[in-house]
Design a protein around this motif. Structure first.
Motif, PDB file in Angstrom:
ATOM      1  N   LEU A  32      19.666  18.251  16.543  1.00  0.00           N
ATOM      2  CA  LEU A  32      19.218  19.591  16.888  1.00  0.00           C
ATOM      3  C   LEU A  32      18.252  20.075  15.816  1.00  0.00           C
ATOM      4  O   LEU A  32      18.532  19.965  14.620  1.00  0.00           O
ATOM      5  N   TYR A  33      17.129  20.617  16.237  1.00  0.00           N
ATOM      6  CA  TYR A  33      16.104  21.066  15.294  1.00  0.00           C
ATOM      7  C   TYR A  33      16.690  22.170  14.409  1.00  0.00           C
ATOM      8  O   TYR A  33      17.246  23.157  14.867  1.00  0.00           O
ATOM      9  N   GLY A  34      16.550  21.963  13.108  1.00  0.00           N
ATOM     10  CA  GLY A  34      17.022  22.957  12.147  1.00  0.00           C
ATOM     11  C   GLY A  34      18.516  22.912  11.893  1.00  0.00           C
ATOM     12  O   GLY A  34      19.027  23.631  11.040  1.00  0.00           O
ATOM     13  N   GLN A  35      19.232  22.061  12.622  1.00  0.00           N
ATOM     14  CA  GLN A  35      20.686  21.981  12.463  1.00  0.00           C
ATOM     15  C   GLN A  35      21.138  20.667  11.853  1.00  0.00           C
ATOM     16  O   GLN A  35      22.316  20.491  11.564  1.00  0.00           O
ATOM     17  N   GLY A  36      20.224  19.715  11.695  1.00  0.00           N
ATOM     18  CA  GLY A  36      20.603  18.406  11.209  1.00  0.00           C
ATOM     19  C   GLY A  36      21.256  17.597  12.314  1.00  0.00           C
ATOM     20  O   GLY A  36      21.238  17.977  13.490  1.00  0.00           O
ATOM     21  N   THR A  37      21.843  16.507  11.943  1.00  0.00           N
ATOM     22  CA  THR A  37      22.499  15.628  12.923  1.00  0.00           C
ATOM     23  C   THR A  37      23.966  15.478  12.560  1.00  0.00           C
ATOM     24  O   THR A  37      24.311  14.963  11.504  1.00  0.00           O
ATOM     25  N   PHE A  38      24.818  15.924  13.485  1.00  0.00           N
ATOM     26  CA  PHE A  38      26.267  15.911  13.258  1.00  0.00           C
ATOM     27  C   PHE A  38      26.852  14.623  13.826  1.00  0.00           C
ATOM     28  O   PHE A  38      26.435  14.159  14.896  1.00  0.00           O
ATOM     29  N   GLY A  39      27.822  14.012  13.108  1.00  0.00           N
ATOM     30  CA  GLY A  39      28.414  12.783  13.609  1.00  0.00           C
ATOM     31  C   GLY A  39      29.725  12.456  12.913  1.00  0.00           C
ATOM     32  O   GLY A  39      30.259  13.267  12.124  1.00  0.00           O
ATOM     33  N   VAL A  40      30.228  11.254  13.209  1.00  0.00           N
ATOM     34  CA  VAL A  40      31.446  10.775  12.552  1.00  0.00           C
ATOM     35  C   VAL A  40      31.196   9.381  12.004  1.00  0.00           C
ATOM     36  O   VAL A  40      30.386   8.614  12.542  1.00  0.00           O
ATOM     37  N   ARG A  41      31.893   9.051  10.929  1.00  0.00           N
ATOM     38  CA  ARG A  41      31.799   7.735  10.307  1.00  0.00           C
ATOM     39  C   ARG A  41      33.187   7.092  10.359  1.00  0.00           C
ATOM     40  O   ARG A  41      34.195   7.704   9.987  1.00  0.00           O
ATOM     41  N   VAL A  42      33.198   5.844  10.843  1.00  0.00           N
ATOM     42  CA  VAL A  42      34.454   5.109  10.958  1.00  0.00           C
ATOM     43  C   VAL A  42      34.416   3.931  10.000  1.00  0.00           C
ATOM     44  O   VAL A  42      33.525   3.075  10.093  1.00  0.00           O
ATOM     45  N   ASN A  43      35.377   3.888   9.048  1.00  0.00           N
ATOM     46  CA  ASN A  43      35.488   2.730   8.165  1.00  0.00           C
ATOM     47  C   ASN A  43      36.952   2.333   8.037  1.00  0.00           C
ATOM     48  O   ASN A  43      37.819   2.872   8.745  1.00  0.00           O
ATOM     49  N   LYS A  44      37.223   1.425   7.170  1.00  0.00           N
ATOM     50  CA  LYS A  44      38.572   0.873   7.066  1.00  0.00           C
ATOM     51  C   LYS A  44      39.602   1.914   6.654  1.00  0.00           C
ATOM     52  O   LYS A  44      40.757   1.868   7.091  1.00  0.00           O
ATOM     53  N   ARG A  80      27.441  23.857  10.873  1.00  0.00           N
ATOM     54  CA  ARG A  80      26.508  24.970  11.074  1.00  0.00           C
ATOM     55  C   ARG A  80      26.337  25.781   9.795  1.00  0.00           C
ATOM     56  O   ARG A  80      25.235  26.234   9.466  1.00  0.00           O
ATOM     57  N   HIS A  81      27.438  25.963   9.046  1.00  0.00           N
ATOM     58  CA  HIS A  81      27.350  26.689   7.771  1.00  0.00           C
ATOM     59  C   HIS A  81      26.458  25.937   6.784  1.00  0.00           C
ATOM     60  O   HIS A  81      25.652  26.557   6.064  1.00  0.00           O
ATOM     61  N   ALA A  82      26.582  24.603   6.758  1.00  0.00           N
ATOM     62  CA  ALA A  82      25.739  23.804   5.865  1.00  0.00           C
ATOM     63  C   ALA A  82      24.269  23.952   6.244  1.00  0.00           C
ATOM     64  O   ALA A  82      23.389  24.048   5.369  1.00  0.00           O
ATOM     65  N   ALA A  83      23.997  23.985   7.553  1.00  0.00           N
ATOM     66  CA  ALA A  83      22.605  24.149   8.013  1.00  0.00           C
ATOM     67  C   ALA A  83      22.056  25.508   7.588  1.00  0.00           C
ATOM     68  O   ALA A  83      20.866  25.627   7.241  1.00  0.00           O
ATOM     69  N   GLN A  84      22.886  26.533   7.621  1.00  0.00           N
ATOM     70  CA  GLN A  84      22.458  27.862   7.191  1.00  0.00           C
ATOM     71  C   GLN A  84      22.122  27.876   5.697  1.00  0.00           C
ATOM     72  O   GLN A  84      21.166  28.547   5.268  1.00  0.00           O
ATOM     73  N   LEU A  85      22.881  27.139   4.906  1.00  0.00           N
ATOM     74  CA  LEU A  85      22.587  27.049   3.475  1.00  0.00           C
ATOM     75  C   LEU A  85      21.229  26.399   3.248  1.00  0.00           C
ATOM     76  O   LEU A  85      20.466  26.807   2.355  1.00  0.00           O
ATOM     77  N   VAL A  86      20.908  25.379   4.047  1.00  0.00           N
ATOM     78  CA  VAL A  86      19.603  24.720   3.924  1.00  0.00           C
ATOM     79  C   VAL A  86      18.482  25.704   4.212  1.00  0.00           C
ATOM     80  O   VAL A  86      17.468  25.745   3.496  1.00  0.00           O
ATOM     81  N   GLU A  87      18.676  26.533   5.229  1.00  0.00           N
ATOM     82  CA  GLU A  87      17.670  27.548   5.557  1.00  0.00           C
ATOM     83  C   GLU A  87      17.479  28.539   4.415  1.00  0.00           C
ATOM     84  O   GLU A  87      16.391  29.082   4.222  1.00  0.00           O
ATOM     85  N   GLN A  88      18.547  28.782   3.637  1.00  0.00           N
ATOM     86  CA  GLN A  88      18.477  29.713   2.505  1.00  0.00           C
ATOM     87  C   GLN A  88      17.960  29.057   1.230  1.00  0.00           C
ATOM     88  O   GLN A  88      17.881  29.686   0.181  1.00  0.00           O
ATOM     89  N   GLY A  89      17.614  27.769   1.333  1.00  0.00           N
ATOM     90  CA  GLY A  89      17.098  27.060   0.166  1.00  0.00           C
ATOM     91  C   GLY A  89      18.177  26.520  -0.735  1.00  0.00           C
ATOM     92  O   GLY A  89      17.936  26.272  -1.924  1.00  0.00           O
TER      93      GLY A  89
END
Length: 476
Positions: A32-44, A80-89
């Motif tokens: 999503l533009y301006g929101q980054g890419t959200f996902g999951v990581r699967v490891n051992k 979403r909170h992390a994306a807002q922090l990016v917008e605030q620099g």
């Protein structure tokens, strides 16, 4: 890296399993533009929520939490909170690192208590009591926890458990814990206190215990009990005679006493309310103090110690410490408990009120007892307040420590004569140094003696039916 055409769903996460053939796998929502890419990581080891984002043109990766500990909805909210922090620099990854560092270096409960006590030592007369409660009842329970992690329910659980056996002590502990947290908030060690608007844990009934005339006789008889030391015995007796706080009596210093003029002159810094006070010393009091000084000199000579004598009138173990209020309360408890254990004696003598509603007397009750009886003998409110050194903001009270000195001396002389008359009725003579001024662990019974002339320091003592010279007396 895998990407789904639609957003990740809960049922998809439930089916995720680590595949050793594929090793680590990542699954993402559509970007999503301006929101980054959200996902999951699967490891051992785990399944974790992640966020890919760009900060100042450079790719960044942030771990948001683990599944299933964190729900999918909470992870998206954090994204979403992390994306807002990016917008605030603000780089959310760097912010998380700083917060983690601050957390790891934040003080534990034990560390915070040490910091508070360092302040209390310089600013509170009762800092030792604060130390005792915090170390024994607070640090022992949750001392290893981070102070900022302590929750209200944990403090309540600790206080409720304390209140089961000691309700008043639970309230005192609550007060000092509140002081600790407020201290840490003021110094920005933590942001908030969990004790906001917390009511008292236990209901307190003002203590009104005072010994009546018969109980005074009981107390004077029990003081001769060989289970307590001479210093403890006279600390309790002086608390009754002078109507002062038992803790103040226990910490009495020779340097504050003028035995020739009969004055105990105390600086304000030794008083609960900071008011200096001068207490008249009657002849019976002076004789007790002279006797105590004589016993200390004998003990020093017998030990062969070439050092300085104790600065305390009522020393504890050794010469570097004095008696304490808790030790006096323990002595009172022993006198009471051993007496009421003999039900037949209690019933036959009828001296002590042991029925429900009459708690066992404490060391502080001796102060209340003295003022109650002096008031009954005509002591006025003004003189009584001066003897007790109660808080008084008048200029006269603050600057004139000798105000009402003659009136106080007259009231105390009358009170001491009354006590001596009760003692004479009990023991058959008026010389309480004879019965209180010795250690007698082998003495089985205190018997009435013929009337004798008062003496400042008896030369011999009757112990176990034998007359022992003072020079051979063992003083512990």
């Amino acid at each position: 890296m895998s990407s789904n055409r639609s957003a990740l769903k809960e049922h998809f996460l439930k089916r995720l399993k680590y595949d050793p053939k594929k090793d680590r796998q990542e699954f993402f929502d559509p970007p999503l533009y301006g929101q980054g890419t959200f996902g999951v990581r699967v490891n051992k080891r785990s399944i974790a929520y992640i966020l890919l984002y760009s900060f100042h043109g450079k790719p960044r990766r942030l771990t948001l939490g683990s599944y299933p500990t964190m729900s999918l909805a909470d992870a998206r909210a954090r994204s979403r909170h992390a994306a807002q922090l990016v917008e605030q620099g603000i780089d959310p990854g760097q912010k998380k690192t700083l917060e983690l560092f601050e957390y790891r270096t934040s003080p534990s409960v034990a560390d915070a208590v040490d910091t508070y006590l360092e302040w209390a030592m310089a600013n509170k007369k009762s800092w030792k009591e604060d130390e005792r409660m915090l170390k024994n009842d607070f640090v022992k329970s949750i001392g290893d926890m981070k102070l900022q992690d302590v929750k209200r329910k944990q403090v309540l659980a600790l206080l409720d458990n304390k209140a089961k056996t000691a309700p008043v002590a639970a309230n005192r502990l609550q007060a000092v814990v509140r002081k600790l947290f407020n201290f840490c908030v003021e110094r920005e060690i933590i942001e908030a206190t969990p004790l906001v608007q917390m009511k008292s844990i236990a209901k307190e009934t003002p203590r009104e215990r005072a010994l009546n005339q018969h109980e005074l006789v009981w107390f004077l008889k029990r003081l001769a009990n060989p289970s307590i030391t001479v210093a403890t015995r006279f600390a309790l007796l002086l608390s009754l005679m002078l109507a002062q706080r038992s803790g103040t009596i226990a910490a009495m210093r020779w340097v504050d006493l003028d035995l020739e003029k009969g004055i105990w002159d105390r600086s304000g810094r030794f008083e609960k309310n900071n008011n200096p006070v001068a207490i008249p010393l009657s002849t019976p009091i002076i004789k007790i103090l002279q006797h105590l000084k004589h016993l200390q000199a004998v003990k020093l000579e017998k030990s062969g110690d070439t050092g300085k004598p104790s600065p305390w009138v009522l020393p504890g173990r050794g010469t570097t410490s004095h008696q304490t209020q808790p030790s006096l309360n323990r002595a009172m408890r022993r006198l009471y408990d051993t007496y009421v254990a003999d039900a037949e004696l209690v019933k036959s003598e009828g001296l002590l009120r042991v029925a429900e509603g009459y708690p066992r007397p404490t060391a502080h009750d001796l102060r209340r007892t003295a003022t109650t009886h002096m008031s009954g003998r005509g002591l006025g409110k003004n003189v009584r307040s001066r003897i007790l050194n109660h808080a008084n903001l008048s200029v006269d009270a603050i600057y004139d420590r000798y105000a009402y000195f003659d009136e106080k001396a007259k009231a105390l002389d009358d009170w001491h004569d009354h006590l001596l008359s009760l003692f004479k009725e009990t023991f058959g003579h008026r010389n309480w140094l004879k019965d209180y001024g010795k250690e007698a662990p082998q003495a089985k019974k205190i018997e009435a003696k013929p009337a004798e002339v008062d003496s400042d320091a008896p030369r011999t003592f009757m112990i176990g039916g034998k007359e022992i010279p003072l020079s051979e007396l063992r003083i512990d």
